[in-house]
Design an enzyme around this catalytic site. Structure first.
Site, PDB file in Angstrom:
ATOM      1  N   GLY A 130       0.843  -1.189   0.000  1.00 27.09           N
ATOM      2  CA  GLY A 130       0.000   0.000   0.000  1.00 27.09           C
ATOM      3  C   GLY A 130       0.870   1.228   0.000  1.00 27.09           C
ATOM      4  N   PHE A 155      -8.270  -2.664  -3.886  1.00 24.42           N
ATOM      5  CA  PHE A 155      -8.930  -1.366  -3.674  1.00 24.42           C
ATOM      6  C   PHE A 155      -8.764  -0.440  -4.885  1.00 24.42           C
ATOM      7  CE2 PHE A 155      -7.505  -2.213   0.929  1.00 24.42           C
ATOM      8  CZ  PHE A 155      -8.633  -2.962   1.197  1.00 24.42           C
ATOM      9  N   ASP A 241       1.532  13.314  -7.938  1.00 20.89           N
ATOM     10  CA  ASP A 241       1.660  14.741  -7.613  1.00 20.89           C
ATOM     11  C   ASP A 241       0.459  15.513  -8.138  1.00 20.89           C
ATOM     12  OD1 ASP A 241       3.982  14.592  -6.198  1.00 20.89           O
ATOM     13  OD2 ASP A 241       5.285  15.319  -7.803  1.00 20.89           O
ATOM     14  N   ARG A 269     -32.114  26.771  12.973  1.00 18.14           N
ATOM     15  CA  ARG A 269     -32.382  25.966  14.153  1.00 18.14           C
ATOM     16  C   ARG A 269     -32.419  26.856  15.401  1.00 18.14           C
ATOM     17  NH1 ARG A 269     -34.660  21.704  16.724  1.00 18.14           N
ATOM     18  NH2 ARG A 269     -33.271  20.746  18.269  1.00 18.14           N
ATOM     19  N   GLU A 364      -4.491   7.624  -2.320  1.00 23.31           N
ATOM     20  CA  GLU A 364      -3.432   8.396  -2.994  1.00 23.31           C
ATOM     21  C   GLU A 364      -2.421   8.959  -1.989  1.00 23.31           C
ATOM     22  OE1 GLU A 364      -4.217  10.775  -6.420  1.00 23.31           O
ATOM     23  OE2 GLU A 364      -6.129   9.784  -6.803  1.00 23.31           O
TER      24      GLU A 364
END
Length: 384
Positions: A130, A155, A241, A269, A364
């Protein structure tokens, strides 16, 4: 070539209208159905959202980085599922080919990516790989005029609907780390390529991720990006990038949308006889969200302009991704708090936003990896 100002304003205005009139009203249905209406996808194609960064000579809009993030500020105001669908084509799905591809590769794939006919997908992450992107285990062995790929990617965004994959695979088992990794263009439907079952996710419904499995998958040698082995990791880093700036812009746009909803709810509210917006502790949360969203916008724009000027913005892009992804999480959290009990109920968008933004801090490049990269590269730069 940069767009003229009036053209850019026309594009951003059109995207804003599309977001307000088509995307935001459809969010609840997309979340419930876990699917985006094909008519909406067609509308995104008509706007050119799949080809923002593809050069004009290949049918895209050829936006500069600054122009792209200005559009992403607008598109990012809608559910991240919509951005995810288009952004793989704009960023990680096309940029490997656009930046490092051969002329023939660009001519073959970029026009169809620009129109959205092909959805691009970026296959780097693996079950045991990863954050350590240089530890790719998927193998590619050369047999004459083909490479044979074996391995599993994990993934992978848009995998179930992708028409073309940018795949990182190890071509030289004798070279450890990044130097033995190459990038391949692999078309959907290639024998030996299969897609796993889409994952059930915490949020971002409508954006699908799944495993991509390669079992003796034969890919033409001409599909190695750039035509040269061993450059895959460098291609991936350049792609990331740009992708990190796009994500930072989307986080910024979504934070601004969530802030507007916080203000609207607080103004309507009432507690103890007056709108909760009149209470200073509510105002403090709104002030913090406004300040952080503004800082994020400024960071992203400044870094995009630096990239357009030809500067190496690897550190700055990581700073933007880190700050913006963490920032939008805090803004979404404050929004739930301002809504009180209603913010925890699925009938209100605040609950969905809270779940949707969580992924921004992971994909990322996790926040932890961004911090390591920023710290390491800053120290190295100082030592030169």
């Amino acid at each position: 070539m940069p767009l003229y100002k009036n053209d850019l304003e026309a594009i951003t205005s059109a995207v804003r209208r599309f977001v307000d009139e088509r995307l935001i009203p459809a969010e609840a249905h997309v979340a419930e159905a876990d699917a985006i209406d094909p008519a909406i996808v067609e509308g995104m194609r008509d706007l050119g959202l799949f080809g923002l960064s593809v050069p004009e000579e290949f049918g895209g809009l050829g936006l500069t980085m600054e122009e792209e993030v200005l559009v992403m500020f607008e598109l990012g105001r809608a559910s991240p599922a919509f951005r995810s669908l288009a952004a793989t084509n704009v960023g990680i799905g096309s940029q490997g080919i656009s930046i490092d591809g051969t002329p023939d590769q660009k001519t073959k794939y970029l026009p169809r990516i620009a129109t959205g006919e092909l959805i691009g997908s970026f296959a780097l992450t693996e079950p045991n790989v990863g954050s350590d992107a240089g530890a790719v285990q998927t193998r590619a062995r050369r047999e004459g005029d083909v490479y044979v790929l074996n391995g599993t990617k994990r993934f992978i965004t848009n995998a179930p609907r992708a028409g073309v994959f940018t795949v990182m695979a190890r071509t030289d088992a004798g070279k450890p780390g990044a130097s033995g990794v190459s990038a391949f263009i692999v078309e959907a439907g290639t024998p030996g390529l299969s897609i796993g079952k889409p994952e059930v996710k915490m949020g971002q419904k409508g954006s699908h991720v799944a495993d991509v499995i390669f079992d003796e998958c034969r890919v033409p040698a001409e599909n190695i990006i750039g035509g040269i082995e061993g450059r895959g990791f460098h291609t991936a880093m350049k792609v990331l990038d740009r992708g990190r700036l796009g994500i930072a812009a989307a986080c910024t746009g979504f934070a601004e949308r969530i802030l507007d909803e916080s203000v609207d709810y607080a103004a309507g509210r009432k507690q103890f006889g007056k709108a909760i917006a009149e209470y200073q502790l509510i105002q403090a949360m709104i002030a913090d969200s406004r300040t952080e969203a503004l800082a994020s916008r400024a960071m992203v724009l400044e870094t995009a302009r630096a990239k357009d000027a030809g500067r190496d913005v690897g550190i700055e892009a990581s700073c933007c991704k880190l700050f913006a992804s963490e920032m939008v999480g805090r803004v979404a959290d404050r929004n739930v708090q301002i809504h009180g009990g209603a913010g925890y109920i699925a009938d209100y968008p605040a609950e969905r936003h809270y779940r949707d933004v969580r992924l921004y801090r992971i994909y990322e490049g996790t926040s932890e990896i961004q911090r390591l990269k920023i710290g390491r590269d800053t120290i190295r730069a100082r030592a030169r």
